[in-house]
Motif scaffolding. Structure first.
Motif, PDB file in Angstrom:
ATOM      1  N   VAL A  29     -81.589 -77.809   8.935  1.00 37.98           N
ATOM      2  CA  VAL A  29     -82.196 -77.404  10.208  1.00 37.98           C
ATOM      3  C   VAL A  29     -81.111 -77.092  11.238  1.00 37.98           C
ATOM      4  O   VAL A  29     -80.143 -77.844  11.392  1.00 37.98           O
ATOM      5  CB  VAL A  29     -83.107 -78.527  10.749  1.00 37.98           C
ATOM      6  N   ASP A  30     -81.282 -75.988  11.939  1.00 34.68           N
ATOM      7  CA  ASP A  30     -80.392 -75.659  13.063  1.00 34.68           C
ATOM      8  C   ASP A  30     -80.954 -76.359  14.305  1.00 34.68           C
ATOM      9  O   ASP A  30     -81.666 -75.754  15.115  1.00 34.68           O
ATOM     10  CB  ASP A  30     -80.326 -74.149  13.263  1.00 34.68           C
ATOM     11  N   ILE A  69     -82.613 -87.111   2.455  1.00 34.16           N
ATOM     12  CA  ILE A  69     -82.902 -87.047   3.889  1.00 34.16           C
ATOM     13  C   ILE A  69     -81.767 -86.333   4.609  1.00 34.16           C
ATOM     14  O   ILE A  69     -81.992 -85.475   5.478  1.00 34.16           O
ATOM     15  CB  ILE A  69     -83.125 -88.458   4.460  1.00 34.16           C
ATOM     16  N   ALA A  70     -80.528 -86.670   4.257  1.00 34.61           N
ATOM     17  CA  ALA A  70     -79.373 -86.012   4.874  1.00 34.61           C
ATOM     18  C   ALA A  70     -79.394 -84.518   4.591  1.00 34.61           C
ATOM     19  O   ALA A  70     -79.114 -83.691   5.478  1.00 34.61           O
ATOM     20  CB  ALA A  70     -78.076 -86.643   4.359  1.00 34.61           C
ATOM     21  N   ALA A  71     -79.739 -84.145   3.366  1.00 35.98           N
ATOM     22  CA  ALA A  71     -79.786 -82.724   2.999  1.00 35.98           C
ATOM     23  C   ALA A  71     -80.865 -81.996   3.790  1.00 35.98           C
ATOM     24  O   ALA A  71     -80.669 -80.844   4.223  1.00 35.98           O
ATOM     25  CB  ALA A  71     -80.029 -82.581   1.499  1.00 35.98           C
ATOM     26  N   ALA A  72     -81.996 -82.636   3.990  1.00 35.54           N
ATOM     27  CA  ALA A  72     -83.085 -82.009   4.744  1.00 35.54           C
ATOM     28  C   ALA A  72     -82.670 -81.770   6.189  1.00 35.54           C
ATOM     29  O   ALA A  72     -82.907 -80.688   6.746  1.00 35.54           O
ATOM     30  CB  ALA A  72     -84.334 -82.879   4.675  1.00 35.54           C
ATOM     31  N   PHE A  73     -82.077 -82.760   6.820  1.00 32.73           N
ATOM     32  CA  PHE A  73     -81.630 -82.599   8.205  1.00 32.73           C
ATOM     33  C   PHE A  73     -80.558 -81.516   8.311  1.00 32.73           C
ATOM     34  O   PHE A  73     -80.531 -80.750   9.282  1.00 32.73           O
ATOM     35  CB  PHE A  73     -81.093 -83.928   8.746  1.00 32.73           C
ATOM     36  N   ALA A  74     -79.674 -81.443   7.321  1.00 29.54           N
ATOM     37  CA  ALA A  74     -78.610 -80.442   7.343  1.00 29.54           C
ATOM     38  C   ALA A  74     -79.146 -79.024   7.255  1.00 29.54           C
ATOM     39  O   ALA A  74     -78.481 -78.070   7.679  1.00 29.54           O
ATOM     40  CB  ALA A  74     -77.625 -80.706   6.204  1.00 29.54           C
ATOM     41  N   PRO A  78     -85.368 -73.291  13.481  1.00 34.29           N
ATOM     42  CA  PRO A  78     -84.769 -72.565  12.359  1.00 34.29           C
ATOM     43  C   PRO A  78     -84.409 -73.547  11.242  1.00 34.29           C
ATOM     44  O   PRO A  78     -83.785 -74.583  11.490  1.00 34.29           O
ATOM     45  CB  PRO A  78     -83.494 -71.949  12.982  1.00 34.29           C
ATOM     46  N   GLY A  79     -84.827 -73.237  10.047  1.00 33.02           N
ATOM     47  CA  GLY A  79     -84.564 -74.117   8.912  1.00 33.02           C
ATOM     48  C   GLY A  79     -85.681 -75.096   8.622  1.00 33.02           C
ATOM     49  O   GLY A  79     -85.599 -75.876   7.661  1.00 33.02           O
ATOM     50  N   ALA A  80     -86.749 -75.077   9.423  1.00 36.70           N
ATOM     51  CA  ALA A  80     -87.837 -76.044   9.239  1.00 36.70           C
ATOM     52  C   ALA A  80     -88.507 -75.883   7.872  1.00 36.70           C
ATOM     53  O   ALA A  80     -88.901 -76.878   7.250  1.00 36.70           O
ATOM     54  CB  ALA A  80     -88.869 -75.884  10.352  1.00 36.70           C
ATOM     55  N   ARG A  81     -88.618 -74.655   7.414  1.00 39.12           N
ATOM     56  CA  ARG A  81     -89.265 -74.440   6.122  1.00 39.12           C
ATOM     57  C   ARG A  81     -88.467 -75.099   5.006  1.00 39.12           C
ATOM     58  O   ARG A  81     -89.031 -75.759   4.120  1.00 39.12           O
ATOM     59  CB  ARG A  81     -89.428 -72.949   5.857  1.00 39.12           C
ATOM     60  N   ARG A  82     -87.158 -74.931   5.051  1.00 41.92           N
ATOM     61  CA  ARG A  82     -86.307 -75.547   4.031  1.00 41.92           C
ATOM     62  C   ARG A  82     -86.357 -77.074   4.154  1.00 41.92           C
ATOM     63  O   ARG A  82     -86.371 -77.792   3.132  1.00 41.92           O
ATOM     64  CB  ARG A  82     -84.865 -75.050   4.182  1.00 41.92           C
ATOM     65  N   PHE A  83     -86.403 -77.581   5.368  1.00 39.36           N
ATOM     66  CA  PHE A  83     -86.548 -79.021   5.606  1.00 39.36           C
ATOM     67  C   PHE A  83     -87.793 -79.548   4.888  1.00 39.36           C
ATOM     68  O   PHE A  83     -87.741 -80.563   4.179  1.00 39.36           O
ATOM     69  CB  PHE A  83     -86.642 -79.254   7.119  1.00 39.36           C
ATOM     70  N   VAL A 132     -92.358 -84.831   7.064  1.00 39.94           N
ATOM     71  CA  VAL A 132     -92.444 -83.400   6.780  1.00 39.94           C
ATOM     72  C   VAL A 132     -92.799 -82.593   8.024  1.00 39.94           C
ATOM     73  O   VAL A 132     -92.369 -81.447   8.189  1.00 39.94           O
ATOM     74  CB  VAL A 132     -93.462 -83.148   5.639  1.00 39.94           C
ATOM     75  N   GLY A 133     -93.576 -83.174   8.945  1.00 39.72           N
ATOM     76  CA  GLY A 133     -93.996 -82.438  10.136  1.00 39.72           C
ATOM     77  C   GLY A 133     -92.956 -82.356  11.231  1.00 39.72           C
ATOM     78  O   GLY A 133     -93.211 -81.744  12.272  1.00 39.72           O
ATOM     79  N   LEU A 134     -91.791 -82.933  11.019  1.00 36.00           N
ATOM     80  CA  LEU A 134     -90.729 -82.843  12.019  1.00 36.00           C
ATOM     81  C   LEU A 134     -90.125 -81.440  12.030  1.00 36.00           C
ATOM     82  O   LEU A 134     -90.118 -80.745  11.020  1.00 36.00           O
ATOM     83  CB  LEU A 134     -89.649 -83.881  11.696  1.00 36.00           C
ATOM     84  N   PHE A 135     -89.655 -81.031  13.188  1.00 36.27           N
ATOM     85  CA  PHE A 135     -88.907 -79.775  13.373  1.00 36.27           C
ATOM     86  C   PHE A 135     -89.757 -78.525  13.220  1.00 36.27           C
ATOM     87  O   PHE A 135     -89.250 -77.452  12.875  1.00 36.27           O
ATOM     88  CB  PHE A 135     -87.710 -79.696  12.416  1.00 36.27           C
ATOM     89  N   GLN A 136     -91.043 -78.609  13.487  1.00 27.79           N
ATOM     90  CA  GLN A 136     -91.850 -77.392  13.479  1.00 27.79           C
ATOM     91  C   GLN A 136     -91.247 -76.373  14.435  1.00 27.79           C
ATOM     92  O   GLN A 136     -90.877 -76.693  15.563  1.00 27.79           O
ATOM     93  CB  GLN A 136     -93.290 -77.699  13.908  1.00 27.79           C
ATOM     94  N   ALA A 137     -91.156 -75.135  13.978  1.00 25.36           N
ATOM     95  CA  ALA A 137     -90.667 -73.978  14.746  1.00 25.36           C
ATOM     96  C   ALA A 137     -89.148 -73.958  14.903  1.00 25.36           C
ATOM     97  O   ALA A 137     -88.603 -73.029  15.493  1.00 25.36           O
ATOM     98  CB  ALA A 137     -91.327 -73.889  16.124  1.00 25.36           C
TER      99      ALA A 137
END
Length: 345
Positions: free
Chosen positions: A335-336, A328-333, A305-310, A298-303
């Motif tokens: 994020v920009d 997992i694939a949906a979460a990564f998708a 774009p799209g991190a909140r949705r991730f 969950v802590g990946l991709f802080q800051a």
């Protein structure tokens, strides 16, 4: 299925023979095998730690469940809890067959459970016991034996207690000492408060390193950025990061270049995604749940774009009955990734 690592404990590998060390701190309920597999996808060289495992649990519990792990997790240290030299030595002897690269003794945890067992941070009051434990571990271990401690507890004066403690540990043969640069208060503060309220004393820990140039000393506590890591490494031999590495796992993608001198390269995020999906598929096929893995991501991709949705996808969708690796694939998708993290104003 979590596999027993096939690396021999007799390879002679030591994390402490090749320069500076970056470690992810052992954290109860957090640094389990799924967390470590994830972190290893982000850094090849950081030293990873198990959760603390009590010696009695190894002696009397389900050893494979406690000690088995995926071979990809090395270099990996086992953190033991206990205060009986004989039990600790036997637990270490058993654990060495699993291929750990280090045996670490916990002398820093202040939880009620640890205090009830008279180990962890309580042992800062019994340096002679810790000394005996280290000697016993060294007698059976073919890998590094290390200690993770506090600068003191309760009304102890760290500037008086810590130098003596370090002398005892090095005299007993400890290969490295990791120092959490805070006191622990054994009464009146929760484990969480003990990580935040007692003031940090980096100056004291730095002074210990200057006074012990030939002893591997690492520092832990409140270190939250690669800039801070580098600043501490200008003095110390190692830096150990806990919550910051877990809650902002993207930090780990900079470790290999910033600490270990590798050429910086773009992160293979598709590879990270696919590896975690593979781990998830295997775990689910064996009766596990997706959330056992995704809770650590969950802590990946802080800051970014799209991190909140991730975070939303991994926090909510992954907990639903029947959730599969496609989450997992949906979460990564969401994020920009190409945009990178937003810069703080």
């Amino acid at each position: 299925m979590t596999t027993i690592c096939e690396q021999s404990a007799d390879t002679g590998f030591s994390p402490y023979t090749s320069g500076k060390v970056f470690a992810v701190a052992p954290m109860i309920d957090w640094t389990d095998t799924f967390c470590r597999r994830f972190h290893r996808l982000l850094t090849r060289h950081a030293l990873l730690y198990t959760e603390m495992i009590v010696a009695d649990a190894i002696l009397h519990g389900k050893r494979d469940k406690l000690l088995s792990y995926d071979a990809s997790e090395n270099p990996l240290a086992l953190q033991l809890g206990g205060s009986d030299p004989v039990k600790l030595a036997e637990a270490a002897r058993i654990a060495l067959d699993y291929g750990y690269d280090e045996i670490n003794l916990n002398v820093g945890c202040p939880s009620d459970r640890v205090q009830a067992g008279t180990f962890g941070a309580c042992l800062m009051r019994e340096p002679e016991t810790v000394e005996a434990c280290v000697k016993a571990l060294k007698a059976v271990s073919s890998v590094a034996v290390t200690v993770k401690c506090r600068i003191g507890v309760d009304d102890q004066q760290p500037e008086a207690v810590l130098p003596d403690f370090l002398r005892r540990m090095t005299g007993a043969g400890a290969d490295a000492i990791w120092i959490h640069a805070r006191k622990a208060w054994l009464q009146g503060l929760s484990p969480k408060e003990n990580r935040e309220i007692p003031p940090l004393d980096y100056d004291l820990v730095h002074a210990m390193k200057r006074e012990n140039p030939d002893v591997f000393l690492g520092i832990n506590g409140g270190i939250a950025s690669m800039e801070a890591v580098r600043a501490h490494l200008a003095v110390m031999d190692g830096v150990m990061v806990g919550r910051a590495a877990y809650n902002n796992a993207t930090l780990l993608t900079t470790v290999d270049s910033a600490v270990y001198g590798e050429t910086a390269r773009p992160v293979d995020w598709d590879g990270v995604r696919d590896a975690m999906m593979e781990h998830a598929a295997r775990h689910i096929a064996e009766g596990g749940r997706l959330v056992h893995l995704t809770r650590h991501m969950v802590g990946l991709f802080q800051a970014y774009p799209g991190a909140r949705r991730f975070r939303q996808i991994l926090s909510a969708d992954a907990t639903r009955p029947g959730a599969g690796p496609d989450i997992i694939a949906a979460a990564f998708a969401a994020v920009d990734i190409d945009a990178g993290p937003k810069q703080a104003a």
